[in-house]
Design a protein around this motif. Structure first.
Motif, PDB file in Angstrom:
ATOM      1  N   GLN A 135       0.825  -1.207   0.000  1.00 27.03           N
ATOM      2  CA  GLN A 135       0.000   0.000   0.000  1.00 27.03           C
ATOM      3  C   GLN A 135       0.860   1.258   0.000  1.00 27.03           C
ATOM      4  OE1 GLN A 135      -2.803  -0.060   3.261  1.00 27.03           O
ATOM      5  NE2 GLN A 135      -3.332  -2.209   2.930  1.00 27.03           N
ATOM      6  N   MET A 136       2.082   1.129   0.533  1.00 24.21           N
ATOM      7  CA  MET A 136       2.968   2.289   0.623  1.00 24.21           C
ATOM      8  C   MET A 136       3.704   2.573  -0.679  1.00 24.21           C
ATOM      9  SD  MET A 136       2.605   3.300   3.762  1.00 24.21           S
ATOM     10  CE  MET A 136       4.005   4.389   4.006  1.00 24.21           C
ATOM     11  N   SER A 137       3.768   1.586  -1.581  1.00 27.68           N
ATOM     12  CA  SER A 137       4.623   1.736  -2.760  1.00 27.68           C
ATOM     13  C   SER A 137       4.132   2.809  -3.716  1.00 27.68           C
ATOM     14  CB  SER A 137       4.746   0.397  -3.492  1.00 27.68           C
ATOM     15  OG  SER A 137       3.507   0.007  -4.049  1.00 27.68           O
ATOM     16  N   LEU A 138       2.835   3.062  -3.751  1.00 23.07           N
ATOM     17  CA  LEU A 138       2.283   4.051  -4.670  1.00 23.07           C
ATOM     18  C   LEU A 138       2.071   5.410  -4.012  1.00 23.07           C
ATOM     19  CD1 LEU A 138      -0.302   1.799  -6.531  1.00 23.07           C
ATOM     20  CD2 LEU A 138       1.821   2.719  -7.456  1.00 23.07           C
ATOM     21  N   LYS A 139       2.612   5.584  -2.814  1.00 24.28           N
ATOM     22  CA  LYS A 139       2.440   6.836  -2.092  1.00 24.28           C
ATOM     23  C   LYS A 139       3.790   7.452  -1.764  1.00 24.28           C
ATOM     24  CE  LYS A 139      -1.840   5.285   0.139  1.00 24.28           C
ATOM     25  NZ  LYS A 139      -2.504   5.010   1.436  1.00 24.28           N
ATOM     26  N   THR A 140       3.810   8.768  -1.686  1.00 22.43           N
ATOM     27  CA  THR A 140       5.005   9.457  -1.213  1.00 22.43           C
ATOM     28  C   THR A 140       5.217   9.120   0.253  1.00 22.43           C
ATOM     29  OG1 THR A 140       4.692  11.280  -2.761  1.00 22.43           O
ATOM     30  CG2 THR A 140       6.035  11.726  -0.819  1.00 22.43           C
ATOM     31  N   PRO A 141       6.451   8.800   0.667  1.00 24.76           N
ATOM     32  CA  PRO A 141       6.697   8.525   2.083  1.00 24.76           C
ATOM     33  C   PRO A 141       6.163   9.656   2.958  1.00 24.76           C
ATOM     34  CG  PRO A 141       8.622   7.944   0.811  1.00 24.76           C
ATOM     35  CD  PRO A 141       7.676   8.625  -0.135  1.00 24.76           C
ATOM     36  N   PRO A 142       5.549   9.327   4.083  1.00 27.53           N
ATOM     37  CA  PRO A 142       4.863  10.347   4.888  1.00 27.53           C
ATOM     38  C   PRO A 142       5.810  11.331   5.558  1.00 27.53           C
ATOM     39  CG  PRO A 142       4.895   8.250   6.043  1.00 27.53           C
ATOM     40  CD  PRO A 142       5.419   7.986   4.663  1.00 27.53           C
ATOM     41  N   SER A 143       5.287  12.525   5.776  1.00 25.44           N
ATOM     42  CA  SER A 143       5.992  13.549   6.544  1.00 25.44           C
ATOM     43  C   SER A 143       4.996  14.188   7.493  1.00 25.44           C
ATOM     44  CB  SER A 143       6.577  14.619   5.617  1.00 25.44           C
ATOM     45  OG  SER A 143       7.062  15.718   6.366  1.00 25.44           O
ATOM     46  N   LEU A 163      -3.020   2.130   7.148  1.00 27.48           N
ATOM     47  CA  LEU A 163      -2.057   1.038   7.246  1.00 27.48           C
ATOM     48  C   LEU A 163      -2.208   0.320   8.583  1.00 27.48           C
ATOM     49  CD1 LEU A 163       0.401  -0.255   5.741  1.00 27.48           C
ATOM     50  CD2 LEU A 163       1.855   1.259   7.091  1.00 27.48           C
ATOM     51  N   GLY A 164      -2.378   1.102   9.649  1.00 26.92           N
ATOM     52  CA  GLY A 164      -2.550   0.511  10.971  1.00 26.92           C
ATOM     53  C   GLY A 164      -3.821  -0.317  11.076  1.00 26.92           C
ATOM     54  N   ILE A 165      -4.888   0.166  10.448  1.00 26.76           N
ATOM     55  CA  ILE A 165      -6.148  -0.583  10.459  1.00 26.76           C
ATOM     56  C   ILE A 165      -5.979  -1.907   9.717  1.00 26.76           C
ATOM     57  CG2 ILE A 165      -8.519  -0.584   9.583  1.00 26.76           C
ATOM     58  CD1 ILE A 165      -8.528   2.465  10.105  1.00 26.76           C
ATOM     59  N   GLY A 166      -5.255  -1.849   8.585  1.00 32.16           N
ATOM     60  CA  GLY A 166      -4.999  -3.073   7.836  1.00 32.16           C
ATOM     61  C   GLY A 166      -4.214  -4.077   8.653  1.00 32.16           C
ATOM     62  N   LEU A 167      -3.256  -3.580   9.429  1.00 33.75           N
ATOM     63  CA  LEU A 167      -2.464  -4.450  10.292  1.00 33.75           C
ATOM     64  C   LEU A 167      -3.339  -5.081  11.367  1.00 33.75           C
ATOM     65  CD1 LEU A 167       0.337  -5.505  11.116  1.00 33.75           C
ATOM     66  CD2 LEU A 167       0.669  -3.405  12.426  1.00 33.75           C
ATOM     67  N   LYS A 168      -4.214  -4.279  11.953  1.00 34.68           N
ATOM     68  CA  LYS A 168      -5.083  -4.785  13.016  1.00 34.68           C
ATOM     69  C   LYS A 168      -6.068  -5.817  12.480  1.00 34.68           C
ATOM     70  CE  LYS A 168      -7.896  -3.219  16.905  1.00 34.68           C
ATOM     71  NZ  LYS A 168      -8.455  -2.043  17.627  1.00 34.68           N
ATOM     72  N   ARG A 169      -6.534  -5.620  11.254  1.00 39.20           N
ATOM     73  CA  ARG A 169      -7.499  -6.543  10.664  1.00 39.20           C
ATOM     74  C   ARG A 169      -6.898  -7.917  10.383  1.00 39.20           C
ATOM     75  NH1 ARG A 169     -10.601  -2.529   6.341  1.00 39.20           N
ATOM     76  NH2 ARG A 169     -12.089  -1.625   7.840  1.00 39.20           N
ATOM     77  N   MET A 170      -5.591  -8.002  10.374  1.00 40.49           N
ATOM     78  CA  MET A 170      -4.958  -9.306  10.182  1.00 40.49           C
ATOM     79  C   MET A 170      -5.297 -10.273  11.313  1.00 40.49           C
ATOM     80  SD  MET A 170      -1.080  -8.541   8.981  1.00 40.49           S
ATOM     81  CE  MET A 170      -0.673  -7.846   7.396  1.00 40.49           C
ATOM     82  N   GLY A 171      -5.613  -9.714  12.454  1.00 41.23           N
ATOM     83  CA  GLY A 171      -5.802 -10.545  13.631  1.00 41.23           C
ATOM     84  C   GLY A 171      -4.565 -10.511  14.505  1.00 41.23           C
TER      85      GLY A 171
END
Length: 523
Positions: A135-143, A163-171
């Motif tokens: 998901q991060m590959s198509l975005k500019t690194p955050p600032s 990204l954090g929500i996606g991580l949490k949804r993994m279980g």
């Protein structure tokens, strides 16, 4: 398309590799006037074909596709180049070669592999983790520099929250596993579940492909997941990698870009701390409202002049890790080789010499001391078996990436040293294909130093800079310069040393161009 020299382009792009062309196309499709400058006579960079011998055309350097992003292709108006999916064959000294395709594993004779279920589970888990990182590959690194009252910062936070929500949804179980292994080394992860044999060797080799690292190095699990960012499929393009480069170039031309080859950029024009165009090697000037560079990060700084950067930025860019460790060996064969234990379909696959994870680690050791490995890791493919148009008169081309080979060989890259590298490569291949050496009618050896000389890739590194944990995301290429803007107003980095890094995918170029537009440089 040509323009009088007194006109000003919206953007000049330095380098006509896939990233430079992707950046140019992205801007041109938004109605911007773009000129692409390439110092060599042809486009493509490392993704190009060359006539290796009479009647033989081969991928000069890169030979396989791994991480083409479908969204990037769609935005560029590119139809995915015609290609075939290849199985990976991890060759074994005892003839029990292992075949891997996707999450399936078997022996070359078709019999079941005892670790097939374990591999499928690991592949599923790593692919799941890779999709999250992807998901991060198509975005500019955050600032977060703007503070919580800044709208742009809040948008960056929203992306991180997703990204954090996606991580949490993994279980809980998968989330803990993701955090446990993310920065760990591939060697331990692999040997926790697998015997140290060809299947483990394949996993280890893929974790360090192109890197100045062994599988015991920290962060190599991240590299494994990076390779799975778009599913991990290994594809051989029909017409060679040059056909892929042509696809990118055709999209750029269709969008209205002016592509000029055979004359490189000598200097970026900087006025009042703003990029205003380029001076070519022949002394001519091209004016522009912005400049994007797809060459190495340090070279990009030098082209504008180090006086425009503070001491810390110069120090960080000077110390960027980019020691290439992969040589390219092209062999023209008078006929198809016979790999013992492989049928025609598997012989046409991706052939890997990495008999164990320990083999890969030991192959890395000599390069630390400026020497080449006597038992290198080799990734070989015979593209003419799948695409006969590459060769005539029954000839074939064997294309081999040989790792580990130092950029700065102790004693230098003399003719004798090059011959030694060729012999080491042939000796290893002949273990599995006896008599292959007698089929060789022509050979070409490209060391990391040659790759740097011919393409400008710093250190001969295929990704322009290490994909280590200290040179990814917000640290790529270096801390403070990860958002494509390169220290001077209107000056942007769009090559492989920018996020998300290497492989022939064009995403870094696409991202840089989109960030330039977002920054309002061409408003």
């Amino acid at each position: 398309m040509s323009k009088p020299s007194d006109l000003t382009y919206d953007a000049v792009v330095i380098g006509a590799g896939h990233n430079g062309l992707a950046a140019a196309t992205t801007l041109a499709r938004q109605g911007k006037s773009v000129c692409v400058i390439e110092s060599r006579d042809g486009i493509g960079g490392m993704a190009r074909n060359a006539a290796i011998a009479p009647g033989v055309v081969a991928p000069k350097m890169a030979h396989l596709l791994y991480n083409l992003n479908p969204k990037t292709l769609k935005e560029l108006g590119i139809t995915a180049p015609k290609s075939v999916s290849l199985p990976t064959v991890s060759l074994a000294d005892d003839g029990r070669h292992v075949v891997i395709q996707g999450d399936l594993v078997s022996y070359a004779d078709g019999s079941a592999h005892p670790e097939a279920a374990t591999f499928a589970a690991l592949h599923k888990r790593l692919t799941k983790f890779a999709a999250l990182l992807g998901q991060m590959s198509l975005k500019t690194p955050p600032s977060l520099a703007g503070g919580l009252m800044d709208m742009a910062t809040l948008q960056e936070l929203a992306g991180l929250a997703k990204l954090g929500i996606g991580l949490k949804r993994m279980g809980k179980k998968d989330m803990r596993e993701f955090l446990r292994i993310l920065l760990s080394n591939a060697y331990d992860l692999i040997l926790d579940d697998f015997a140290d044999a060809p299947l483990a060797g394949m996993l280890a080799a893929d974790a360090v492909r192109g890197a100045y690292a062994g599988p015991r190095s920290p962060g190599t699990v991240f590299s494994m997941m990076y390779r799975l960012g778009n599913g991990g499929d290994v594809r051989l393009p029909m017409g060679g990698m040059g056909a892929v480069a042509d696809t990118f170039a055709n999209a750029a031309k269709l969008a209205g870009c002016d592509i000029r080859t055979g004359c490189g950029v000598a200097q970026v024009i900087v006025e009042n701390d703003t990029a205003r165009g380029v001076i070519l090697a022949d002394g001519s000037v091209i004016n522009a409202r912005s400049v994007l560079s797809s060459i190495g990060a340090f070279q990009t700084m030098q082209m504008a002049g180090v006086q425009h950067y503070d001491t810390e930025a110069v120090r960080r860019l000077r110390n960027l890790r980019n020691k290439g460790t992969v040589a390219k060996v092209n062999l023209v064969l008078s006929g198809a080789p016979d790999f013992v234990g492989l049928d025609a379909k598997l012989t046409a696959g991706r052939l890997l010499i990495a008999t164990s994870a320990t083999y890969v680690e030991r192959a890395f050791n000599p390069v630390k001391y400026g020497d080449m490995s006597n038992a290198p890791v080799i990734e070989a493919v015979i593209p003419s078996l799948s695409d006969p148009s590459l060769c005539s008169d029954g000839q074939h081309i064997l294309s081999a990436n040989v790792q580990y080979v130092p950029y700065a060989l102790a004693g230098g890259w003399t003719p004798a040293a090059r011959q030694k590298l060729l012999k080491l490569t042939l000796d290893r291949l002949e273990v599995y294909a006896p008599g292959l050496g007698r089929l060789v009618t022509h050979s070409e050896v490209l060391t990391p130093l040659d790759i740097e000389t011919q393409t400008g890739a710093p250190g001969g590194h295929w990704h322009h800079a290490e994909m280590g944990i200290d040179q990814i995301l917000t640290l790529r290429p270096v801390n403070g310069m990860a958002r494509y803007g390169f220290g001077i107003a209107g000056y942007y980095l769009c090559g492989a040393s920018a996020h998300p890094g290497g492989d022939v995918m064009g995403t870094a170029g696409r991202n840089a161009a989109r960030q330039l537009l977002k920054d309002g440089v061409l408003a």
